[in-house]
Structures are given as C-alpha cells and as structure tokens.
Motif scaffolding. Structure first.
Motif, PDB file in Angstrom:
ATOM      1  N   GLN A  58       0.579  -1.455   0.036  1.00  0.00           N
ATOM      2  CA  GLN A  58      -0.097   0.154   0.006  1.00  0.00           C
ATOM      3  C   GLN A  58       0.448   1.085   0.046  1.00  0.00           C
ATOM      4  OE1 GLN A  58      -2.261   0.205   2.761  1.00  0.00           O
ATOM      5  NE2 GLN A  58      -3.978  -2.108   2.875  1.00  0.00           N
ATOM      6  N   THR A  59      -0.001   2.301  -0.367  1.00  0.00           N
ATOM      7  CA  THR A  59       0.926   3.536  -0.183  1.00  0.00           C
ATOM      8  C   THR A  59       0.822   4.110   1.358  1.00  0.00           C
ATOM      9  OG1 THR A  59       1.358   3.920  -2.749  1.00  0.00           O
ATOM     10  CG2 THR A  59       1.529   5.889  -1.232  1.00  0.00           C
ATOM     11  N   ILE A  60       1.093   5.138   1.934  1.00  0.00           N
ATOM     12  CA  ILE A  60       0.842   5.994   3.080  1.00  0.00           C
ATOM     13  C   ILE A  60       1.638   7.002   2.694  1.00  0.00           C
ATOM     14  CG2 ILE A  60       1.359   5.829   5.325  1.00  0.00           C
ATOM     15  CD1 ILE A  60       1.998   2.737   5.708  1.00  0.00           C
ATOM     16  N   ASP A  61       0.420   7.944   3.136  1.00  0.00           N
ATOM     17  CA  ASP A  61       1.232   9.446   2.537  1.00  0.00           C
ATOM     18  C   ASP A  61       1.357   9.939   3.830  1.00  0.00           C
ATOM     19  OD1 ASP A  61       1.993  11.896   2.358  1.00  0.00           O
ATOM     20  OD2 ASP A  61      -0.260  12.316   0.257  1.00  0.00           O
ATOM     21  N   LEU A  62       2.629  10.217   4.434  1.00  0.00           N
ATOM     22  CA  LEU A  62       3.292  11.392   5.515  1.00  0.00           C
ATOM     23  C   LEU A  62       3.261  12.581   5.347  1.00  0.00           C
ATOM     24  CD1 LEU A  62       5.177   7.905   7.206  1.00  0.00           C
ATOM     25  CD2 LEU A  62       2.240   8.223   8.034  1.00  0.00           C
ATOM     26  N   SER A  63       2.698  13.386   4.317  1.00  0.00           N
ATOM     27  CA  SER A  63       3.026  14.588   4.752  1.00  0.00           C
ATOM     28  C   SER A  63       2.093  15.423   4.999  1.00  0.00           C
ATOM     29  CB  SER A  63       2.457  15.228   2.939  1.00  0.00           C
ATOM     30  OG  SER A  63       3.062  13.933   2.512  1.00  0.00           O
ATOM     31  N   VAL A 127       5.295   7.655   1.231  1.00  0.00           N
ATOM     32  CA  VAL A 127       5.306   9.430   0.594  1.00  0.00           C
ATOM     33  C   VAL A 127       5.632  10.537   1.678  1.00  0.00           C
ATOM     34  CG1 VAL A 127       4.001  10.417  -1.283  1.00  0.00           C
ATOM     35  CG2 VAL A 127       4.035   8.683  -1.281  1.00  0.00           C
ATOM     36  N   TYR A 128       6.000  11.018   1.293  1.00  0.00           N
ATOM     37  CA  TYR A 128       6.449  12.187   2.105  1.00  0.00           C
ATOM     38  C   TYR A 128       7.000  13.493   1.377  1.00  0.00           C
ATOM     39  CZ  TYR A 128       7.522  13.960   6.992  1.00  0.00           C
ATOM     40  OH  TYR A 128       7.613  15.087   7.854  1.00  0.00           O
ATOM     41  N   GLN A 129       6.936  14.845   1.886  1.00  0.00           N
ATOM     42  CA  GLN A 129       7.165  16.295   1.240  1.00  0.00           C
ATOM     43  C   GLN A 129       8.668  17.100   1.369  1.00  0.00           C
ATOM     44  OE1 GLN A 129       4.518  18.455   1.573  1.00  0.00           O
ATOM     45  NE2 GLN A 129       2.388  18.218   0.432  1.00  0.00           N
TER      46      GLN A 129
END
Length: 170
Positions: A58-63, A127-129
């Motif tokens: 899965q994709t985890i967006d921690l932004s 995913v992170y910014q």
C-alpha cells in the motif's frame, strides 16, 4: 580503401558507444546517488536484505503527519547545526514536492558532519514532502546536536512507528 574506411568508422563508433557512461546509475544493491551542486550527497539504499513481500503493498502518505522527537546518544560527535542547515535549506527550497520511499529502504543525505535519514521499515511505500522533511530535520538538528550534548535526533511518526526521520553525525 572503402573497406578500411568502413572498418575504421565501425571501430570508432564501437569505442564511442562503449565509453559512454550514464549520468545516473543504480548498482546491484539498489543504491541511487544524487550529488547536489553544493557538494551535498543523497543516497537511497535498502535498510536490510528485504527481497519481497507476500501481501500487496500500500502507499502511506505521511505528508503533514506529526511525529514524536527524541534526542539520544552520548555527548560528543553530534552533527554541526550549520552543516545540517545546508541540507535542510535545500530540502525546504524544494517546497511541497513529494518523494516516495520503498519498503525497508533508507533515504539519507550527507553534508560535512551532518547526516539526515528518512527510514521506512514498513512493508509499504511511504510518501512524504521535501519541505516537511526539511522542517523536521531542521528542528532535530537544532535540538539534538553536539552543543546540546546529543549525537542523534529522531522523530518517529505517530501513525506509523516504523517510519522515522533521524539527524546524526555523518
């Protein structure tokens, strides 16, 4: 004479093709290196000998996610905050650009005495910014450096404890 000219041209083309080296490459371990104009070096490497997973990633967006900061390590060779500022300023200048980190990988950036890690020990893609990465790293560099008696700063994400950012001596 035509034959020898054709052979010479073929040999010249062969050596020109063989000597061409790609600008960026990945080695057998999956290491990707990016050298910034100011001398900062960024690496992406496997965190362990992870070769796959039986479940769907899965994709985890921690932004924008919060993380809990801790400072640790023996006093002494912590990172120099000015060296870390070179890294964090570059990250902050990237704005809201996102990057992703594969399962069980580490992205780390070094400059002089400072090393900034983003560790993903989850089975999923994170995913992170860039600007979030820079903000957290800047905070850790200011609080967890040698001047304050620490050698490592770490911020562990509240919603994903197997993903964290570290600042330490390189």
């Amino acid at each position: 004479m035509r034959f020898s000219s054709a052979v010479l041209l073929a040999i010249t083309s062969f050596f020109a093709t063989v000597s061409a080296v790609p600008a960026a490459s990945t080695d057998a371990l999956g290491t990707v290196t990016k050298v910034w104009p100011n001398g900062m070096v960024e690496y992406t490497i496997p965190a362990d000998e992870y070769f796959g997973s039986l479940h769907k990633r899965q994709t985890i967006d921690l932004s924008g996610a919060t993380c809990e900061s801790t400072c640790s390590g023996p006093p002494g060779p912590g990172p120099n905050q000015n060296d870390c500022n070179v890294i964090t300023n570059e990250m902050l200048s990237e704005g809201t650009q996102q990057f992703s980190i594969n399962p069980n990988f580490v992205v780390f950036v070094t400059f002089a005495s400072c090393r900034v890690n983003f560790v993903n020990q989850t089975p999923d893609v994170v995913v992170y910014q860039e600007n979030d990465f820079g903000s957290v790293a800047s905070f850790l560099a200011g609080e967890c450096n040698a001047a304050h008696g620490f050698s490592v700063g770490q911020c562990t994400f509240d919603e994903q404890p197997n993903a964290f950012i570290q600042v330490l001596h390189s």
